[in-house]
Design a protein around this motif. Structure first.
Motif, short mmCIF file in Angstrom:
data_model
loop_
_atom_site.label_atom_id
_atom_site.label_comp_id
_atom_site.label_asym_id
_atom_site.label_seq_id
_atom_site.Cartn_x
_atom_site.Cartn_y
_atom_site.Cartn_z
N LYS A 72 -7.85 -3.16 -42.34
CA LYS A 72 -8.12 -2.24 -41.24
C LYS A 72 -8.27 -2.96 -39.91
CE LYS A 72 -10.35 1.50 -43.85
NZ LYS A 72 -11.59 2.28 -44.04
N ASP A 159 2.26 2.16 -41.73
CA ASP A 159 1.28 2.98 -42.45
C ASP A 159 0.51 2.09 -43.41
OD1 ASP A 159 -0.20 4.86 -43.80
OD2 ASP A 159 1.50 5.76 -44.85
N LYS A 161 -1.64 2.82 -45.57
CA LYS A 161 -1.78 3.42 -46.90
C LYS A 161 -0.45 3.58 -47.62
CE LYS A 161 -6.25 4.10 -46.86
NZ LYS A 161 -7.13 3.38 -47.80
N VAL A 163 1.79 5.97 -47.70
CA VAL A 163 1.73 7.25 -48.43
C VAL A 163 3.09 7.65 -48.98
CG1 VAL A 163 -0.29 8.11 -47.20
CG2 VAL A 163 1.99 8.55 -46.27
N CYS A 194 -2.32 -2.73 -52.82
CA CYS A 194 -2.70 -2.47 -51.43
C CYS A 194 -2.96 -0.99 -51.23
CB CYS A 194 -1.60 -2.93 -50.48
SG CYS A 194 -1.44 -4.72 -50.31
N GLN A 195 -2.08 -0.18 -51.77
CA GLN A 195 -2.21 1.28 -51.63
C GLN A 195 -3.50 1.78 -52.27
OE1 GLN A 195 0.68 3.80 -53.72
NE2 GLN A 195 1.14 4.77 -51.75
N ASN A 196 -3.89 1.16 -53.37
CA ASN A 196 -5.10 1.58 -54.09
C ASN A 196 -6.38 0.91 -53.58
OD1 ASN A 196 -3.45 3.11 -55.76
ND2 ASN A 196 -3.19 1.46 -57.25
N GLY A 197 -6.24 0.04 -52.58
CA GLY A 197 -7.41 -0.63 -52.04
C GLY A 197 -7.88 -1.84 -52.83
N ASP A 200 -7.04 -6.23 -49.96
CA ASP A 200 -7.40 -5.90 -48.58
C ASP A 200 -6.56 -6.74 -47.63
OD1 ASP A 200 -8.61 -5.03 -46.26
OD2 ASP A 200 -10.33 -6.37 -46.45
N TRP A 202 -2.89 -6.38 -44.64
CA TRP A 202 -2.09 -5.49 -43.80
C TRP A 202 -0.61 -5.87 -43.79
CZ3 TRP A 202 0.77 -7.56 -39.82
CH2 TRP A 202 0.50 -8.92 -39.53
N GLN A 205 2.18 -4.24 -46.11
CA GLN A 205 2.62 -2.94 -45.62
C GLN A 205 3.74 -3.07 -44.59
OE1 GLN A 205 -0.47 -4.04 -46.11
NE2 GLN A 205 -1.92 -2.40 -46.57
#
Length: 317
Positions: A72, A159, A161, A163, A194-197, A200, A202, A205
Protein backbone atom coordinates in the motif's frame (compact mmCIF):
# COMPACT_ATOMS: atom_id res chain seq x y z
CA UNK A 1 10.48 7.03 -1.85
CA UNK A 2 12.25 6.94 1.52
CA UNK A 3 11.76 5.12 4.79
CA UNK A 4 14.28 4.54 7.58
CA UNK A 5 17.79 4.34 6.09
CA UNK A 6 19.71 7.63 6.25
CA UNK A 7 22.90 6.16 4.76
CA UNK A 8 21.49 4.90 1.46
CA UNK A 9 19.04 7.81 1.26
CA UNK A 10 21.88 10.34 1.39
CA UNK A 11 23.79 8.60 -1.40
CA UNK A 12 20.76 8.60 -3.66
CA UNK A 13 19.93 12.21 -2.79
CA UNK A 14 23.51 13.27 -3.52
CA UNK A 15 23.14 11.78 -6.99
CA UNK A 16 19.82 13.57 -7.50
CA UNK A 17 21.51 16.81 -6.44
CA UNK A 18 23.88 16.49 -9.42
CA UNK A 19 21.02 17.13 -11.84
CA UNK A 20 19.12 19.56 -9.60
CA UNK A 21 15.57 18.67 -10.66
CA UNK A 22 13.06 21.50 -10.69
CA UNK A 23 10.37 19.30 -9.14
CA UNK A 24 10.90 16.69 -6.44
CA UNK A 25 8.24 14.55 -4.79
CA UNK A 26 9.16 12.73 -1.59
CA UNK A 27 7.01 9.98 -0.07
CA UNK A 28 7.69 8.15 3.19
CA UNK A 29 5.81 5.34 4.89
CA UNK A 30 5.23 5.65 8.63
CA UNK A 31 7.37 3.82 11.22
CA UNK A 32 6.49 0.25 12.19
CA UNK A 33 5.06 0.25 15.71
CA UNK A 34 6.66 -3.10 16.60
CA UNK A 35 10.13 -2.22 15.29
CA UNK A 36 12.44 -0.71 17.88
CA UNK A 37 14.10 2.50 16.74
CA UNK A 38 11.90 2.90 13.67
CA UNK A 39 10.36 6.18 14.82
CA UNK A 40 13.77 7.80 15.30
CA UNK A 41 15.17 6.44 12.02
CA UNK A 42 12.15 7.57 10.01
CA UNK A 43 12.34 11.04 11.54
CA UNK A 44 16.09 11.21 10.83
CA UNK A 45 15.52 10.35 7.16
CA UNK A 46 12.81 12.97 6.72
CA UNK A 47 14.96 15.65 8.33
CA UNK A 48 17.96 14.61 6.23
CA UNK A 49 16.05 14.85 2.99
CA UNK A 50 14.61 18.28 3.67
CA UNK A 51 17.90 19.65 5.01
CA UNK A 52 19.94 18.34 2.07
CA UNK A 53 17.84 19.84 -0.72
CA UNK A 54 19.90 22.97 -1.22
CA UNK A 55 19.00 23.89 -4.78
CA UNK A 56 16.04 25.77 -6.28
CA UNK A 57 13.34 23.15 -6.21
CA UNK A 58 9.57 22.77 -5.92
CA UNK A 59 9.22 20.14 -3.15
CA UNK A 60 6.10 18.17 -2.33
CA UNK A 61 6.01 15.64 0.51
CA UNK A 62 3.74 12.77 1.46
CA UNK A 63 4.93 11.73 4.94
CA UNK A 64 2.68 9.17 6.59
CA UNK A 65 2.22 8.82 10.35
CA UNK A 66 1.02 5.21 10.19
CA UNK A 67 2.85 2.32 8.56
CA UNK A 68 0.98 0.95 5.55
CA UNK A 69 3.46 -1.74 4.57
CA UNK A 70 5.25 -2.21 1.29
CA UNK A 71 2.28 -2.86 -0.98
CA UNK A 72 0.00 0.00 0.00
CA UNK A 73 2.71 2.50 0.92
CA UNK A 74 4.58 2.29 -2.39
CA UNK A 75 1.57 1.96 -4.69
CA UNK A 76 -0.27 4.82 -2.96
CA UNK A 77 2.86 6.98 -3.08
CA UNK A 78 3.14 6.45 -6.83
CA UNK A 79 -0.58 7.18 -7.25
CA UNK A 80 -0.08 10.42 -5.27
CA UNK A 81 2.86 11.29 -7.56
CA UNK A 82 0.76 10.84 -10.70
CA UNK A 83 -1.99 13.00 -9.29
CA UNK A 84 0.47 15.85 -9.85
CA UNK A 85 2.45 14.87 -12.97
CA UNK A 86 1.82 13.24 -16.34
CA UNK A 87 5.14 11.40 -16.36
CA UNK A 88 8.09 10.98 -14.05
CA UNK A 89 11.05 9.07 -12.66
CA UNK A 90 10.70 6.85 -9.59
CA UNK A 91 13.56 5.98 -7.23
CA UNK A 92 13.61 4.16 -3.93
CA UNK A 93 16.05 5.01 -1.16
CA UNK A 94 18.50 2.22 -2.06
CA UNK A 95 18.56 2.59 -5.85
CA UNK A 96 21.65 4.57 -6.82
CA UNK A 97 21.41 5.76 -10.43
CA UNK A 98 24.24 6.57 -12.80
CA UNK A 99 24.10 10.29 -13.76
CA UNK A 100 23.11 9.34 -17.32
CA UNK A 101 20.05 7.48 -15.99
CA UNK A 102 18.16 10.78 -15.75
CA UNK A 103 18.75 11.89 -19.35
CA UNK A 104 17.97 8.33 -20.51
CA UNK A 105 14.58 8.45 -18.76
CA UNK A 106 13.92 12.02 -19.91
CA UNK A 107 14.58 11.10 -23.53
CA UNK A 108 12.45 7.96 -23.49
CA UNK A 109 9.55 9.47 -21.55
CA UNK A 110 9.30 12.02 -24.34
CA UNK A 111 10.03 9.66 -27.25
CA UNK A 112 7.49 6.99 -26.21
CA UNK A 113 4.99 9.34 -24.60
CA UNK A 114 2.22 8.46 -27.05
CA UNK A 115 3.18 4.84 -27.71
CA UNK A 116 0.39 3.05 -25.91
CA UNK A 117 2.17 -0.30 -26.12
CA UNK A 118 5.20 0.96 -24.15
CA UNK A 119 4.33 0.82 -20.45
CA UNK A 120 7.48 1.52 -18.44
CA UNK A 121 11.17 2.40 -18.70
CA UNK A 122 13.63 0.44 -16.57
CA UNK A 123 17.11 1.54 -15.56
CA UNK A 124 18.29 -2.01 -14.91
CA UNK A 125 20.16 -4.46 -17.09
CA UNK A 126 20.92 -7.76 -15.33
CA UNK A 127 22.27 -9.46 -18.46
CA UNK A 128 25.61 -7.68 -18.82
CA UNK A 129 27.98 -9.79 -20.91
CA UNK A 130 25.34 -12.45 -21.53
CA UNK A 131 23.67 -11.03 -24.63
CA UNK A 132 24.72 -8.76 -27.48
CA UNK A 133 22.24 -5.91 -27.72
CA UNK A 134 22.42 -4.14 -31.11
CA UNK A 135 20.72 -0.93 -29.90
CA UNK A 136 21.08 1.36 -26.87
CA UNK A 137 17.86 -0.10 -25.44
CA UNK A 138 15.51 -2.91 -26.27
CA UNK A 139 11.95 -3.99 -25.58
CA UNK A 140 11.15 -6.67 -23.03
CA UNK A 141 8.09 -8.25 -21.41
CA UNK A 142 9.63 -8.06 -17.92
CA UNK A 143 9.51 -5.37 -15.26
CA UNK A 144 12.60 -4.22 -13.34
CA UNK A 145 11.95 -1.46 -10.81
CA UNK A 146 15.31 -0.52 -9.26
CA UNK A 147 15.03 2.93 -10.82
CA UNK A 148 12.36 3.37 -13.47
CA UNK A 149 9.96 5.77 -15.13
CA UNK A 150 6.46 5.72 -16.52
CA UNK A 151 3.42 7.81 -17.42
CA UNK A 152 0.11 8.61 -15.74
CA UNK A 153 -1.62 6.88 -18.67
CA UNK A 154 -0.05 3.60 -17.51
CA UNK A 155 -0.35 3.96 -13.75
CA UNK A 156 -4.07 4.68 -13.94
CA UNK A 157 -4.46 1.03 -15.02
CA UNK A 158 -2.52 -0.27 -12.01
CA UNK A 159 -4.56 -2.33 -9.54
CA UNK A 160 -2.98 -3.48 -6.27
CA UNK A 161 -5.71 -6.12 -5.84
CA UNK A 162 -5.62 -7.35 -9.46
CA UNK A 163 -9.40 -7.88 -9.40
CA UNK A 164 -9.41 -8.90 -13.07
CA UNK A 165 -6.73 -11.56 -12.67
CA UNK A 166 -7.71 -14.57 -14.77
CA UNK A 167 -5.22 -17.21 -13.69
CA UNK A 168 -6.00 -19.80 -16.36
CA UNK A 169 -5.89 -17.27 -19.19
CA UNK A 170 -2.66 -15.71 -17.93
CA UNK A 171 -1.08 -19.12 -17.40
CA UNK A 172 -1.55 -19.97 -21.08
CA UNK A 173 0.27 -16.77 -22.01
CA UNK A 174 3.07 -17.43 -19.51
CA UNK A 175 3.45 -21.06 -20.57
CA UNK A 176 4.18 -19.78 -24.05
CA UNK A 177 6.48 -17.02 -22.83
CA UNK A 178 8.52 -19.12 -20.41
CA UNK A 179 8.41 -22.44 -22.23
CA UNK A 180 8.28 -24.10 -18.80
CA UNK A 181 4.97 -24.64 -17.05
CA UNK A 182 6.65 -24.86 -13.65
CA UNK A 183 7.92 -21.29 -13.87
CA UNK A 184 4.56 -19.96 -15.04
CA UNK A 185 2.85 -21.87 -12.22
CA UNK A 186 5.17 -20.21 -9.71
CA UNK A 187 4.32 -16.77 -11.11
CA UNK A 188 0.60 -17.51 -10.95
CA UNK A 189 1.09 -18.68 -7.36
CA UNK A 190 2.92 -15.45 -6.47
CA UNK A 191 0.30 -13.25 -8.12
CA UNK A 192 -2.49 -15.12 -6.33
CA UNK A 193 -0.63 -14.72 -3.03
CA UNK A 194 -0.45 -10.96 -3.62
CA UNK A 195 -4.14 -10.88 -4.43
CA UNK A 196 -4.93 -12.77 -1.22
CA UNK A 197 -2.70 -10.56 0.92
CA UNK A 198 -0.20 -13.34 1.65
CA UNK A 199 2.62 -11.35 -0.01
CA UNK A 200 2.90 -7.66 0.85
CA UNK A 201 4.37 -6.05 -2.23
CA UNK A 202 3.42 -3.86 -5.19
CA UNK A 203 5.74 -4.80 -8.05
CA UNK A 204 4.21 -8.19 -8.96
CA UNK A 205 1.07 -6.22 -9.76
CA UNK A 206 2.97 -3.99 -12.18
CA UNK A 207 4.37 -7.08 -13.88
CA UNK A 208 0.83 -8.43 -14.15
CA UNK A 209 -0.32 -5.17 -15.74
CA UNK A 210 2.37 -5.49 -18.42
CA UNK A 211 1.58 -9.12 -19.17
CA UNK A 212 -2.17 -8.61 -19.11
CA UNK A 213 -1.84 -5.73 -21.57
CA UNK A 214 0.72 -7.63 -23.67
CA UNK A 215 2.74 -4.45 -23.30
CA UNK A 216 6.41 -3.62 -23.73
CA UNK A 217 8.97 -2.42 -21.21
CA UNK A 218 12.21 -0.63 -22.06
CA UNK A 219 15.55 -2.07 -20.91
CA UNK A 220 18.86 -0.20 -21.30
CA UNK A 221 21.88 -1.68 -23.04
CA UNK A 222 23.99 -0.90 -19.97
CA UNK A 223 22.98 -1.20 -16.35
CA UNK A 224 22.13 2.30 -15.09
CA UNK A 225 21.13 1.67 -11.46
CA UNK A 226 22.91 -0.08 -8.63
CA UNK A 227 20.94 -1.44 -5.67
CA UNK A 228 22.98 -0.54 -2.60
CA UNK A 229 20.39 -1.63 -0.05
CA UNK A 230 20.99 -5.36 0.40
CA UNK A 231 21.62 -6.30 4.01
CA UNK A 232 20.01 -6.73 7.43
CA UNK A 233 18.49 -3.22 7.43
CA UNK A 234 16.49 -3.92 4.27
CA UNK A 235 12.80 -4.83 4.32
CA UNK A 236 13.01 -7.60 1.71
CA UNK A 237 16.57 -7.84 0.34
CA UNK A 238 18.13 -8.86 3.65
CA UNK A 239 20.65 -11.31 2.19
CA UNK A 240 23.51 -10.63 -0.19
CA UNK A 241 22.84 -11.34 -3.85
CA UNK A 242 24.76 -11.45 -7.10
CA UNK A 243 22.51 -8.55 -8.11
CA UNK A 244 23.50 -6.28 -5.20
CA UNK A 245 25.82 -3.35 -5.91
CA UNK A 246 25.97 -4.08 -9.62
CA UNK A 247 28.22 -1.59 -11.41
CA UNK A 248 26.52 1.04 -13.54
CA UNK A 249 27.92 2.76 -16.60
CA UNK A 250 27.11 5.68 -18.85
CA UNK A 251 24.63 5.38 -21.67
CA UNK A 252 23.77 7.88 -24.39
CA UNK A 253 20.90 7.08 -26.72
CA UNK A 254 22.00 6.96 -30.34
CA UNK A 255 20.41 3.80 -31.71
CA UNK A 256 16.84 2.61 -31.15
CA UNK A 257 15.04 -0.62 -32.04
CA UNK A 258 13.14 -0.22 -35.30
CA UNK A 259 10.24 -2.47 -34.37
CA UNK A 260 7.90 -2.50 -31.40
CA UNK A 261 8.57 -6.10 -30.44
CA UNK A 262 10.11 -8.03 -27.58
CA UNK A 263 13.80 -8.73 -28.14
CA UNK A 264 13.29 -12.45 -27.76
CA UNK A 265 16.89 -13.52 -27.34
CA UNK A 266 17.35 -11.20 -24.34
CA UNK A 267 14.08 -12.27 -22.73
CA UNK A 268 14.96 -15.95 -23.23
CA UNK A 269 18.26 -15.43 -21.42
CA UNK A 270 16.46 -13.44 -18.70
CA UNK A 271 14.10 -16.38 -18.19
CA UNK A 272 17.07 -18.70 -17.72
CA UNK A 273 19.20 -16.35 -15.62
CA UNK A 274 16.61 -14.57 -13.48
CA UNK A 275 13.60 -16.84 -13.30
CA UNK A 276 14.44 -20.34 -14.45
CA UNK A 277 16.46 -21.25 -11.37
CA UNK A 278 13.95 -20.22 -8.74
CA UNK A 279 12.03 -23.44 -9.35
CA UNK A 280 14.78 -25.83 -8.24
CA UNK A 281 12.64 -27.28 -5.45
CA UNK A 282 10.00 -28.27 -7.97
CA UNK A 283 12.62 -29.58 -10.38
CA UNK A 284 13.92 -31.95 -7.70
CA UNK A 285 10.53 -33.58 -7.12
CA UNK A 286 9.99 -37.20 -8.14
CA UNK A 287 8.94 -38.08 -11.66
CA UNK A 288 5.37 -38.67 -10.45
CA UNK A 289 5.18 -35.02 -9.41
CA UNK A 290 6.00 -33.79 -12.89
CA UNK A 291 4.17 -33.54 -16.18
CA UNK A 292 5.43 -36.43 -18.31
CA UNK A 293 5.88 -34.02 -21.22
CA UNK A 294 8.25 -31.76 -19.27
CA UNK A 295 11.41 -33.75 -20.11
CA UNK A 296 10.48 -33.59 -23.80
CA UNK A 297 9.82 -29.85 -23.55
CA UNK A 298 13.16 -29.35 -21.82
CA UNK A 299 14.97 -31.38 -24.48
CA UNK A 300 13.37 -29.49 -27.34
CA UNK A 301 14.02 -26.17 -25.61
CA UNK A 302 17.71 -26.94 -25.14
CA UNK A 303 18.18 -28.49 -28.57
CA UNK A 304 16.44 -25.71 -30.49
CA UNK A 305 19.07 -24.13 -32.75
CA UNK A 306 20.59 -20.92 -31.45
CA UNK A 307 20.81 -19.57 -34.96
CA UNK A 308 17.02 -19.17 -34.95
CA UNK A 309 17.28 -16.80 -31.98
CA UNK A 310 19.97 -14.86 -33.81
CA UNK A 311 17.75 -14.77 -36.88
CA UNK A 312 14.88 -13.33 -34.83
CA UNK A 313 17.24 -10.70 -33.39
CA UNK A 314 18.36 -9.83 -36.92
CA UNK A 315 14.75 -9.45 -38.08
CA UNK A 316 14.07 -7.05 -35.20
CA UNK A 317 16.90 -4.69 -36.18
Amino acid sequence: MVFNRPDTTKKVLDRIREIKPEFLYIAADGPRPDKEGDVEKCQAVRKLVLDEIDWECDIKTNFRDQNLGCGKAVSQAISWFFEHVEEGIILEDDCLPHPSFFSYCDDLLSFHRNDDQVLMISGNNFLSGKVNIPWDYYFSSFVHIWGWATWRRVWKEYDLKMVNLNSSQLKKQLDQRFGDRRISEQWIKNLSACQNGEIDTWDYQLQYLVWNRKGLTVMPKNNLVSNIGFGPEATHTTEESKFSNLPSEALSLKTRPKNFAVFEIADKIAIEELYGRQDDEVRNKSFLGRNVLDPLKTFLGNAFPKFLLKYRAYRQR
